[in-house]
Design a protein around this motif. Structure first.
Motif, PDB file in Angstrom:
ATOM      1  N   TYR A  75     -17.723  12.015   0.849  1.00 24.96           N
ATOM      2  CA  TYR A  75     -17.257  11.293   2.031  1.00 24.96           C
ATOM      3  C   TYR A  75     -18.392  10.433   2.556  1.00 24.96           C
ATOM      4  O   TYR A  75     -19.563  10.597   2.191  1.00 24.96           O
ATOM      5  N   ASP A  76     -18.051   9.513   3.455  1.00 21.04           N
ATOM      6  CA  ASP A  76     -19.026   8.634   4.067  1.00 21.04           C
ATOM      7  C   ASP A  76     -18.669   8.514   5.542  1.00 21.04           C
ATOM      8  O   ASP A  76     -17.695   7.842   5.896  1.00 21.04           O
ATOM      9  N   PRO A  77     -19.420   9.182   6.435  1.00 18.83           N
ATOM     10  CA  PRO A  77     -19.050   9.147   7.858  1.00 18.83           C
ATOM     11  C   PRO A  77     -19.087   7.758   8.467  1.00 18.83           C
ATOM     12  O   PRO A  77     -18.438   7.514   9.487  1.00 18.83           O
ATOM     13  N   SER A  78     -19.827   6.827   7.854  1.00 23.60           N
ATOM     14  CA  SER A  78     -19.840   5.461   8.370  1.00 23.60           C
ATOM     15  C   SER A  78     -18.583   4.698   7.975  1.00 23.60           C
ATOM     16  O   SER A  78     -18.304   3.627   8.513  1.00 23.60           O
ATOM     17  N   ARG A  79     -17.833   5.249   7.010  1.00 26.61           N
ATOM     18  CA  ARG A  79     -16.565   4.648   6.565  1.00 26.61           C
ATOM     19  C   ARG A  79     -15.509   5.750   6.497  1.00 26.61           C
ATOM     20  O   ARG A  79     -15.128   6.188   5.406  1.00 26.61           O
ATOM     21  N   PRO A  80     -15.023   6.232   7.633  1.00 28.36           N
ATOM     22  CA  PRO A  80     -14.093   7.365   7.612  1.00 28.36           C
ATOM     23  C   PRO A  80     -12.795   7.093   6.876  1.00 28.36           C
ATOM     24  O   PRO A  80     -12.126   8.036   6.450  1.00 28.36           O
TER      25      PRO A  80
ATOM     26  N   TRP B 231     -12.684   5.286   4.022  1.00 25.18           N
ATOM     27  CA  TRP B 231     -13.048   4.952   2.647  1.00 25.18           C
ATOM     28  C   TRP B 231     -12.001   5.505   1.682  1.00 25.18           C
ATOM     29  O   TRP B 231     -11.695   6.697   1.686  1.00 25.18           O
TER      30      TRP B 231
ATOM     31  N   ARG C  92     -12.705   8.679  -0.557  1.00 24.03           N
ATOM     32  CA  ARG C  92     -13.179   9.921   0.048  1.00 24.03           C
ATOM     33  C   ARG C  92     -12.313  11.108  -0.371  1.00 24.03           C
ATOM     34  O   ARG C  92     -11.113  10.963  -0.613  1.00 24.03           O
TER      35      ARG C  92
ATOM     36  N   GLY D 128     -22.130  13.896  10.511  1.00 26.77           N
ATOM     37  CA  GLY D 128     -22.499  12.562  10.956  1.00 26.77           C
ATOM     38  C   GLY D 128     -21.367  11.692  11.448  1.00 26.77           C
ATOM     39  O   GLY D 128     -21.547  10.484  11.635  1.00 26.77           O
ATOM     40  N   TYR D 129     -20.200  12.282  11.715  1.00 24.66           N
ATOM     41  CA  TYR D 129     -19.067  11.477  12.150  1.00 24.66           C
ATOM     42  C   TYR D 129     -19.173  11.045  13.615  1.00 24.66           C
ATOM     43  O   TYR D 129     -18.589  10.043  14.003  1.00 24.66           O
ATOM     44  N   TYR D 130     -19.873  11.811  14.428  1.00 28.03           N
ATOM     45  CA  TYR D 130     -20.078  11.430  15.823  1.00 28.03           C
ATOM     46  C   TYR D 130     -21.285  12.196  16.362  1.00 28.03           C
ATOM     47  O   TYR D 130     -21.712  13.198  15.791  1.00 28.03           O
TER      48      TYR D 130
END
Length: 272
Positions: A52-57, A59, A62, A84-86
């Motif tokens: 996953y990529d928290p900067s691109r929820p 994506w 993912r 790292g999502y918030y």
């Protein structure tokens, strides 16, 4: 050992337990027993398994995670925050009026939440649909769904299981938090589930039973490639409700319970 994934997962799980209990204590609301039985599974998924990529929820590639036991938001919100999502200060608003961190997860409020859950039995069918979409499109993402064991008494789970087995959804992993307690009393006194493993095998699943607090064992099972298995995977994680805090462990009363000041201090002493 530096860069040891098991050590990292254990450290994250400890932080999640301490933080989730602090959230419940401050809010005087929550479900810490079920949070604590699920946290080792959650930490393993987010810090050892999922892509996953928290900067691109959103994506497209993912891996997807569905928290079907939607009342366990202490476990879910701390995992998403640590991933790292918030920012951590959002956790201070847990269950406060107009907070984004509701008592049940809402995909319209927070990044990283795939679907709203709360009414039990809904998450697994949604995960099934996501996995079918991946199968049809040929996508490589995996779909993970965590259910409570009391939740297995909902018939919608078995409709989903029948379809998952029929479609041979090897990209789907169902994890059952088998702490054997639900609101009020034990699962086997309410509506017996055993032999749960044989039931899922009969529905066409590959089934593994594991200590749900053994992160090394969880990591081995969950990180294994599903390609070529030809079946969905069911992991029955044998857990302890309230794991890590002596007065909460194996106590149905902590399904929905809040600590007083003395209990909070004792828990913080034990969670080290």
């Amino acid at each position: 050992m530096e860069n040891d994934p098991v050590t990292l997962i254990r450290e994250k799980a400890l932080w999640m337990r301490r933080t989730a209990f602090r959230m419940v204590h401050k809010a005087q609301l929550g479900h810490p027993g079920g949070d604590f039985s699920a946290i080792d599974v959650m930490a393993t998924l987010y810090f050892g398994v999922m892509n996953y990529d928290p900067s691109r929820p959103d994506w497209a590639e993912r891996d997807r995670f569905i928290m079907s036991k939607g009342h366990a938001t202490g476990a879910l919100y701390t995992a998403l925050c640590a991933a790292g999502y918030y920012p951590e200060d959002w956790l201070e608003t847990y269950m406060q009026p107009k907070s984004l961190l509701n008592g049940h997860p809402n995909r319209n409020y927070l990044p990283g939440i795939e679907t709203n859950t709360g009414p039990l039995g809904h998450g697994f069918p949604v995960a099934l649909g996501i996995a079918i979409a991946g199968q049809i499109s040929g996508a490589d993402y995996r779909t993970f769904v965590l259910t409570g064991d009391g939740e297995q008494q909902e018939g919608s789970n078995w409709e989903a299981a029948m379809t998952a087995g029929h479609r041979k959804l090897e990209n789907l992993t169902l994890i059952i938090d088998r702490n054997r307690l639900q609101q009020g009393q034990g699962t086997e006194q309410t509506a017996g589930l055993d032999p749960l493993d044989d039931k899922y095998r009969a529905f066409g699943f590959h089934v593994e039973m594991v200590d749900g607090h053994d992160v090394a064992a969880l990591l081995g099972l969950l990180s294994a490639s599903p390609k070529g298995r030809g079946k969905p995977l069911c992991i029955i994680a044998n857990t302890v409700k309230g794991k890590g805090v002596s007065f909460m462990e194996n106590q149905a009363s902590w399904h929905h319970g809040v600590p007083n000041a003395e209990q909070f201090a004792k828990a913080m002493e034990e969670l080290v």
